[in-house]
Write a protein that holds these residues in place. Structure first.
Motif, PDB file in Angstrom:
ATOM      1  N   GLU A 237      59.671 -47.067  20.523  1.00 11.90           N
ATOM      2  CA  GLU A 237      60.110 -48.446  20.281  1.00 11.90           C
ATOM      3  C   GLU A 237      60.639 -49.089  21.562  1.00 11.90           C
ATOM      4  O   GLU A 237      60.536 -50.305  21.743  1.00 11.90           O
ATOM      5  N   SER A 238      61.220 -48.273  22.440  1.00  8.12           N
ATOM      6  CA  SER A 238      61.824 -48.796  23.665  1.00  8.12           C
ATOM      7  C   SER A 238      60.885 -48.761  24.862  1.00  8.12           C
ATOM      8  O   SER A 238      61.195 -49.370  25.879  1.00  8.12           O
ATOM      9  N   THR A 239      59.770 -48.043  24.750  1.00 11.29           N
ATOM     10  CA  THR A 239      58.946 -47.828  25.944  1.00 11.29           C
ATOM     11  C   THR A 239      57.591 -48.528  25.909  1.00 11.29           C
ATOM     12  O   THR A 239      57.159 -49.078  26.928  1.00 11.29           O
ATOM     13  N   LEU A 240      56.907 -48.522  24.771  1.00 11.89           N
ATOM     14  CA  LEU A 240      55.533 -49.023  24.756  1.00 11.89           C
ATOM     15  C   LEU A 240      55.451 -50.518  25.034  1.00 11.89           C
ATOM     16  O   LEU A 240      54.549 -50.977  25.739  1.00 11.89           O
ATOM     17  N   ALA A 241      56.384 -51.296  24.458  1.00  8.00           N
ATOM     18  CA  ALA A 241      56.353 -52.732  24.711  1.00  8.00           C
ATOM     19  C   ALA A 241      56.592 -53.035  26.189  1.00  8.00           C
ATOM     20  O   ALA A 241      55.938 -53.913  26.773  1.00  8.00           O
ATOM     21  N   VAL A 242      57.524 -52.309  26.789  1.00 10.91           N
ATOM     22  CA  VAL A 242      57.834 -52.526  28.205  1.00 10.91           C
ATOM     23  C   VAL A 242      56.663 -52.107  29.089  1.00 10.91           C
ATOM     24  O   VAL A 242      56.300 -52.813  30.042  1.00 10.91           O
ATOM     25  N   GLY A 360      67.542 -44.946  23.031  1.00 14.06           N
ATOM     26  CA  GLY A 360      67.110 -46.307  23.350  1.00 14.06           C
ATOM     27  C   GLY A 360      67.811 -46.861  24.577  1.00 14.06           C
ATOM     28  O   GLY A 360      67.181 -47.463  25.456  1.00 14.06           O
ATOM     29  N   LEU A 361      69.132 -46.653  24.639  1.00 12.31           N
ATOM     30  CA  LEU A 361      69.881 -47.135  25.802  1.00 12.31           C
ATOM     31  C   LEU A 361      69.485 -46.375  27.062  1.00 12.31           C
ATOM     32  O   LEU A 361      69.358 -46.962  28.144  1.00 12.31           O
ATOM     33  N   THR A 362      69.291 -45.069  26.930  1.00 15.85           N
ATOM     34  CA  THR A 362      68.877 -44.271  28.088  1.00 15.85           C
ATOM     35  C   THR A 362      67.500 -44.692  28.587  1.00 15.85           C
ATOM     36  O   THR A 362      67.277 -44.841  29.800  1.00 15.85           O
ATOM     37  N   ALA A 363      66.577 -44.899  27.635  1.00 19.25           N
ATOM     38  CA  ALA A 363      65.232 -45.326  28.024  1.00 19.25           C
ATOM     39  C   ALA A 363      65.266 -46.697  28.687  1.00 19.25           C
ATOM     40  O   ALA A 363      64.566 -46.933  29.688  1.00 19.25           O
ATOM     41  N   GLY A 364      66.072 -47.604  28.137  1.00 23.30           N
ATOM     42  CA  GLY A 364      66.182 -48.927  28.745  1.00 23.30           C
ATOM     43  C   GLY A 364      66.747 -48.871  30.156  1.00 23.30           C
ATOM     44  O   GLY A 364      66.256 -49.544  31.066  1.00 23.30           O
ATOM     45  N   TRP A 365      67.774 -48.035  30.340  1.00 24.52           N
ATOM     46  CA  TRP A 365      68.379 -47.895  31.669  1.00 24.52           C
ATOM     47  C   TRP A 365      67.396 -47.260  32.655  1.00 24.52           C
ATOM     48  O   TRP A 365      67.260 -47.725  33.793  1.00 24.52           O
ATOM     49  N   LEU A 366      66.718 -46.204  32.235  1.00 22.68           N
ATOM     50  CA  LEU A 366      65.741 -45.555  33.117  1.00 22.68           C
ATOM     51  C   LEU A 366      64.619 -46.516  33.509  1.00 22.68           C
ATOM     52  O   LEU A 366      64.194 -46.561  34.670  1.00 22.68           O
ATOM     53  N   ALA A 367      64.136 -47.288  32.518  1.00 19.18           N
ATOM     54  CA  ALA A 367      63.061 -48.238  32.810  1.00 19.18           C
ATOM     55  C   ALA A 367      63.523 -49.331  33.756  1.00 19.18           C
ATOM     56  O   ALA A 367      62.776 -49.783  34.630  1.00 19.18           O
ATOM     57  N   GLU A 368      64.774 -49.776  33.584  1.00 16.49           N
ATOM     58  CA  GLU A 368      65.317 -50.848  34.420  1.00 16.49           C
ATOM     59  C   GLU A 368      65.506 -50.378  35.851  1.00 16.49           C
ATOM     60  O   GLU A 368      65.214 -51.099  36.818  1.00 16.49           O
TER      61      GLU A 368
END
Length: 407
Positions: A237-242, A360-368
């Protein structure tokens, strides 16, 4: 392969789920896209939305397991499914009228998460009441097939619908789709349900459930593995859209295709699980293999250089993921006492879903900070490591005679 569908109550439930889950996956795709649009494409904002949706699981799911052992599961599901439909209507109304802002989406993510946290363990423990223990593994696999059929159809429809008519109408359709599953629950013949004895209300029931799991080292290992893989490896949910938007510069239909490719794999995996359900074999061993293969394939998918290579790699990832989740679910349900099933499944679902805020927060931070590919690669490596560690621990415990195989 479809033996559990001989049960009338399960046929009603499964048919309603096909419609309702299609709407659910349409909403998930539309919600992710709406958050990215409102936030200017921020991966961190999407991580917050995912975290808010799964955060209530930590507070409510264990108690929902207690309710499942104490009260009528069918009536609880009627209430929660109706509430989930109303959340879809609310978000759709805000979006269609053009007044939606990001904080409103966040609030509705949290409310949706509250009802989902109660719904999940009750729904999982209700399956055996519809089909009986003999057909449980088959029903769990068919549930996964239904879930992943909707996962294919829903995002594909949503990708086209978002482009054609906007996200708001997708949310409204999801609200309407909840009528199907509620109708199926209302039409059931309660005399045909394989109900376990309800547990009288008394103090310490939640602690009793936790002690029951703690005294079973085999269950502890399964729970830890489920938490590790779900939290860090299954953050799609946190990775594919990004990845679709920021790495491959794709629109909503490109994102929908990625979800669909993953779902093709999970549907295939669920179909294979349904076929295997009639055959003897170790579900525990299959769970460990599924987790390890899933982790390795996910890490490999994360480094694919082109959009179509990445999309194609999601198919085997989905097969391995579904092999792991279906075997873990049926292993736990068949290994526990009926009067403990609700509480144990409450813990199972809390670990399966409750780690999503952290993930979700970890994935968002790593992606950012490091780039959108890193959550996928690291999530796969963590899942692989957890599977290997789980296999080593179980092997040592079995050699010491501390546990018996779960089956």
């Amino acid at each position: 392969m479809f033996r559990s569908l001989r049960e009338r109550n399960y046929r009603l439930y499964a048919s309603g789920q096909v419609v309702s889950l299609t709407g659910t996956w349409m909403q998930r795709a539309a919600q992710d896209w709406l958050v990215l649009e409102l936030s200017g494409g921020s991966p961190a904002a999407l991580g917050v939305a995912v975290a808010l949706q799964f955060l209530p699981t930590l507070a409510l799911t264990l108690w929902a397991g207690v309710f499942a052992d104490r009260f009528d599961k069918r009536m609880i599901l009627i209430i929660t499914q109706s509430a989930l439909g109303l959340c879809g209507f609310a978000l759709g109304a805000l979006d269609v009228t053009g007044i939606v802002v990001l904080w409103q989406v966040y609030v509705l993510c949290f409310v949706l998460g509250c009802f989902s946290a109660v719904d999940a363990p009750v729904r999982q423990s209700f399956v055996v009441e519809m089909v009986g223990p003999a057909q449980l593994t088959n029903a769990v696999a068919l549930n996964s097939m239904t879930f992943n059929l909707a996962r294919i159809v829903g995002p594909a429809i949503a990708g086209v619908a978002i482009t054609a008519i906007g996200t708001g109408w997708v949310f409204l359709f999801n609200g309407l789709s909840s009528v199907a599953v509620v109708a199926g629950l209302l039409l059931m013949d309660t005399a045909l349900l394989h109900r376990a004895d309800t547990v009288d209300r008394e103090r310490g029931q939640l602690r009793a459930g936790l002690r029951y799991v703690r005294r079973r080292p085999d269950l502890v290992v399964v729970m830890v593995l489920v938490f590790s893989v779900s939290t860090f490896g299954m953050n799609f949910e946190s990775t594919l859209a990004v990845i679709a938007r920021n790495v491959f510069q794709r629109d909503a239909d490109g994102y929908g295709l990625l979800i669909t490719m993953l779902a093709v794999g999970t549907l295939t995996g669920a179909t294979l699980a349904a076929r295997r359900s009639a055959k003897p074999g170790s579900r525990l061993r299959l769970m460990l293999i599924g987790a390890g293969v899933f982790g390795a394939l996910e890490a490999l998918a994360g480094v694919m250089p082109h959009y179509w290579l990445f999309a194609t790699a999601l198919v085997p990832v989905g097969i391995a993921m579904m092999t792991f989740t279906t075997s873990a679910n049926s292993t736990v349900q068949l290994a526990v006492e009926p009067t403990m099933r609700g509480r144990v499944m409450g813990l199972y679902m809390m670990l399966f879903l409750g780690g999503r805020p952290l993930g979700g927060l970890t994935a968002g931070w790593l992606a950012e900070v490091f780039g959108p590919r890193w959550p996928v690669v690291l999530g796969g490596l963590i899942s692989l490591t957890a599977a290997v560690a789980g296999a080593v621990v179980l092997s040592r415990q079995r050699k010491r005679g501390l546990i018996q195989p779960l089956g």
